[in-house]
Write a protein that holds these residues in place. Sequence first.
Motif, PDB file in Angstrom:
ATOM      1  N   UNK A   1      34.939  47.943  35.367  1.00  0.00           N
ATOM      2  CA  UNK A   1      35.937  49.011  35.516  1.00  0.00           C
ATOM      3  C   UNK A   1      37.062  48.594  36.462  1.00  0.00           C
ATOM      4  N   UNK A   2      36.805  47.568  37.247  1.00  0.00           N
ATOM      5  CA  UNK A   2      37.837  46.922  38.078  1.00  0.00           C
ATOM      6  C   UNK A   2      38.648  47.927  38.911  1.00  0.00           C
ATOM      7  N   UNK A   3      37.960  48.745  39.649  1.00  0.00           N
ATOM      8  CA  UNK A   3      38.631  49.771  40.456  1.00  0.00           C
ATOM      9  C   UNK A   3      39.561  49.152  41.505  1.00  0.00           C
ATOM     10  N   UNK A   4      39.111  48.071  42.118  1.00  0.00           N
ATOM     11  CA  UNK A   4      39.940  47.465  43.172  1.00  0.00           C
ATOM     12  C   UNK A   4      41.247  46.935  42.579  1.00  0.00           C
ATOM     13  N   UNK A   5      41.124  46.240  41.483  1.00  0.00           N
ATOM     14  CA  UNK A   5      42.331  45.676  40.861  1.00  0.00           C
ATOM     15  C   UNK A   5      43.278  46.798  40.391  1.00  0.00           C
ATOM     16  N   UNK A   6      42.722  47.777  39.712  1.00  0.00           N
ATOM     17  CA  UNK A   6      43.564  48.865  39.203  1.00  0.00           C
ATOM     18  C   UNK A   6      44.247  49.623  40.342  1.00  0.00           C
ATOM     19  N   UNK A   7      43.499  49.838  41.410  1.00  0.00           N
ATOM     20  CA  UNK A   7      44.072  50.579  42.537  1.00  0.00           C
ATOM     21  C   UNK A   7      45.170  49.770  43.221  1.00  0.00           C
ATOM     22  N   UNK A   8      44.975  48.456  43.289  1.00  0.00           N
ATOM     23  CA  UNK A   8      45.985  47.591  43.901  1.00  0.00           C
ATOM     24  C   UNK A   8      47.285  47.632  43.105  1.00  0.00           C
ATOM     25  N   UNK A   9      47.141  47.503  41.804  1.00  0.00           N
ATOM     26  CA  UNK A   9      48.325  47.515  40.930  1.00  0.00           C
ATOM     27  C   UNK A   9      49.036  48.863  41.052  1.00  0.00           C
ATOM     28  N   UNK A  10      48.231  49.921  41.042  1.00  0.00           N
ATOM     29  CA  UNK A  10      48.783  51.277  41.156  1.00  0.00           C
ATOM     30  C   UNK A  10      49.565  51.459  42.465  1.00  0.00           C
ATOM     31  N   UNK A  11      49.103  50.759  43.503  1.00  0.00           N
ATOM     32  CA  UNK A  11      49.761  50.877  44.809  1.00  0.00           C
ATOM     33  C   UNK A  11      50.936  49.918  44.963  1.00  0.00           C
ATOM     34  N   UNK A  12      51.223  49.145  43.912  1.00  0.00           N
ATOM     35  CA  UNK A  12      52.364  48.237  43.959  1.00  0.00           C
ATOM     36  C   UNK A  12      52.089  46.923  44.660  1.00  0.00           C
ATOM     37  N   UNK A  13      50.826  46.571  44.794  1.00  0.00           N
ATOM     38  CA  UNK A  13      50.471  45.305  45.448  1.00  0.00           C
ATOM     39  C   UNK A  13      50.533  44.154  44.434  1.00  0.00           C
ATOM     40  N   UNK A  14      50.606  42.940  44.971  1.00  0.00           N
ATOM     41  CA  UNK A  14      50.664  41.751  44.106  1.00  0.00           C
ATOM     42  C   UNK A  14      49.269  41.121  44.070  1.00  0.00           C
ATOM     43  N   UNK A  15      48.615  41.219  42.929  1.00  0.00           N
ATOM     44  CA  UNK A  15      47.250  40.691  42.803  1.00  0.00           C
ATOM     45  C   UNK A  15      47.315  39.179  42.605  1.00  0.00           C
ATOM     46  N   UNK A  16      46.940  38.437  43.639  1.00  0.00           N
ATOM     47  CA  UNK A  16      46.991  36.968  43.578  1.00  0.00           C
ATOM     48  C   UNK A  16      45.779  36.412  42.832  1.00  0.00           C
ATOM     49  N   UNK A  17      44.632  36.985  43.093  1.00  0.00           N
ATOM     50  CA  UNK A  17      43.385  36.557  42.446  1.00  0.00           C
ATOM     51  C   UNK A  17      42.493  37.774  42.274  1.00  0.00           C
ATOM     52  N   UNK A  18      41.592  37.713  41.293  1.00  0.00           N
ATOM     53  CA  UNK A  18      40.649  38.822  41.108  1.00  0.00           C
ATOM     54  C   UNK A  18      39.296  38.263  40.667  1.00  0.00           C
ATOM     55  N   UNK A  19      38.253  38.871  41.173  1.00  0.00           N
ATOM     56  CA  UNK A  19      36.905  38.384  40.881  1.00  0.00           C
ATOM     57  C   UNK A  19      35.969  39.540  40.568  1.00  0.00           C
ATOM     58  N   UNK A  20      34.933  39.209  39.774  1.00  0.00           N
ATOM     59  CA  UNK A  20      33.839  40.143  39.524  1.00  0.00           C
ATOM     60  C   UNK A  20      32.582  39.589  40.182  1.00  0.00           C
ATOM     61  N   UNK A  21      31.926  40.364  41.007  1.00  0.00           N
ATOM     62  CA  UNK A  21      30.738  39.850  41.696  1.00  0.00           C
ATOM     63  C   UNK A  21      29.623  39.499  40.714  1.00  0.00           C
ATOM     64  N   UNK A  22      29.577  40.210  39.594  1.00  0.00           N
ATOM     65  CA  UNK A  22      28.504  39.933  38.626  1.00  0.00           C
ATOM     66  C   UNK A  22      28.574  38.501  38.108  1.00  0.00           C
ATOM     67  N   UNK A  23      29.755  37.934  38.054  1.00  0.00           N
ATOM     68  CA  UNK A  23      29.882  36.541  37.606  1.00  0.00           C
ATOM     69  C   UNK A  23      29.218  35.586  38.592  1.00  0.00           C
ATOM     70  N   UNK A  24      29.299  35.906  39.875  1.00  0.00           N
ATOM     71  CA  UNK A  24      28.687  35.040  40.892  1.00  0.00           C
ATOM     72  C   UNK A  24      27.163  35.190  40.900  1.00  0.00           C
ATOM     73  N   UNK A  25      26.707  36.374  40.522  1.00  0.00           N
ATOM     74  CA  UNK A  25      25.259  36.614  40.494  1.00  0.00           C
ATOM     75  C   UNK A  25      24.597  35.797  39.387  1.00  0.00           C
TER      76      UNK A  25
END
Lengths: 135, 152
Positions: free
Chosen positions: A68-92
């Motif tokens: 659902x990528x809440x952090x990414x969506x919220x960042x974009x909504x706030x006008x931030x520049x998303x440099x990188x994005x990760x899902x913790x499940x991939x690391x697990x």
Amino acid sequence: MSDKKIYILPCSGIGKVYGLLSREAAHKVVLDLEPQHTDIICLASLLLDEVKEQVAGRSVICIDGCPKCCAEKSSVEAGMVVEKKYLTSHFVRKYRGEDPGTGSELTETGKKVVDDIAKTIQADVQEIIQERGEK
Amino acid sequence: MEERPKIGVISCSGEKCTGGSIARMITRKMLDTWRPHDVVTVCLPLFIAGGSEERTFAKDFPTITIDGCKKKCAYRITEKLSGKVNACVDLSEVLGDEHCESDINHEPISEDLIIKTKKEVLQVFDRIRAEANFKELKQSGNYQGCGCVDEK
């Protein structure tokens, strides 16, 4: 330096372990690995107008616990520049068959996952800082 | 066994200050230990990114927000995006700013703070539970409130 700090934004999901992994990894980066170059902000506060003004246009690395990528969506909504994005499940996945813990507490495996995420982000931060220095 | 209606407890995400960590810990303790059969929660950020299920949360459940600082993000966002909450526990009022507004660190949260917070939160929780008219509610019961996948 402080106005150029890169924000590390975890989703902090509270239901399962993946949110806790994101939160712990973000704290490890900001408190231990890259305190001079990074900062953290409460994700929930991004919806507040006074905080949006503060973070708009700023760089952020997002750590989400689920698709659902809440952090990414919220960042974009706030006008931030998303440099990188990760899902913790991939690391697990690297520790398939092992238990990383719960939404309340991490196991030793969970702590290893946190280290993996934090080191990955530390490398990103150093890369971004280097690029900025070259400009 | 009779299914017990649940109360929604929503914590602020609180990444920045100690109060957020306490709020989150208290919510998890409500889920795991203190009121495991009576509580349901949702990730607050899901309200921002979420769909209709998340945004009707406070309409479906009598809801308490637990906020780690005076910004009261959980309370403000829940009321803005979901519905009116029954109560807001502001930990800066319960524990004081010196405990809640300090920057996050690796120090463990003291047992004294947890006990003090537990008393306040359970008092509010039990009051809301006693007041709630569950007959008028349409609860979804098994709502888990998190989109995280079980992928081990």
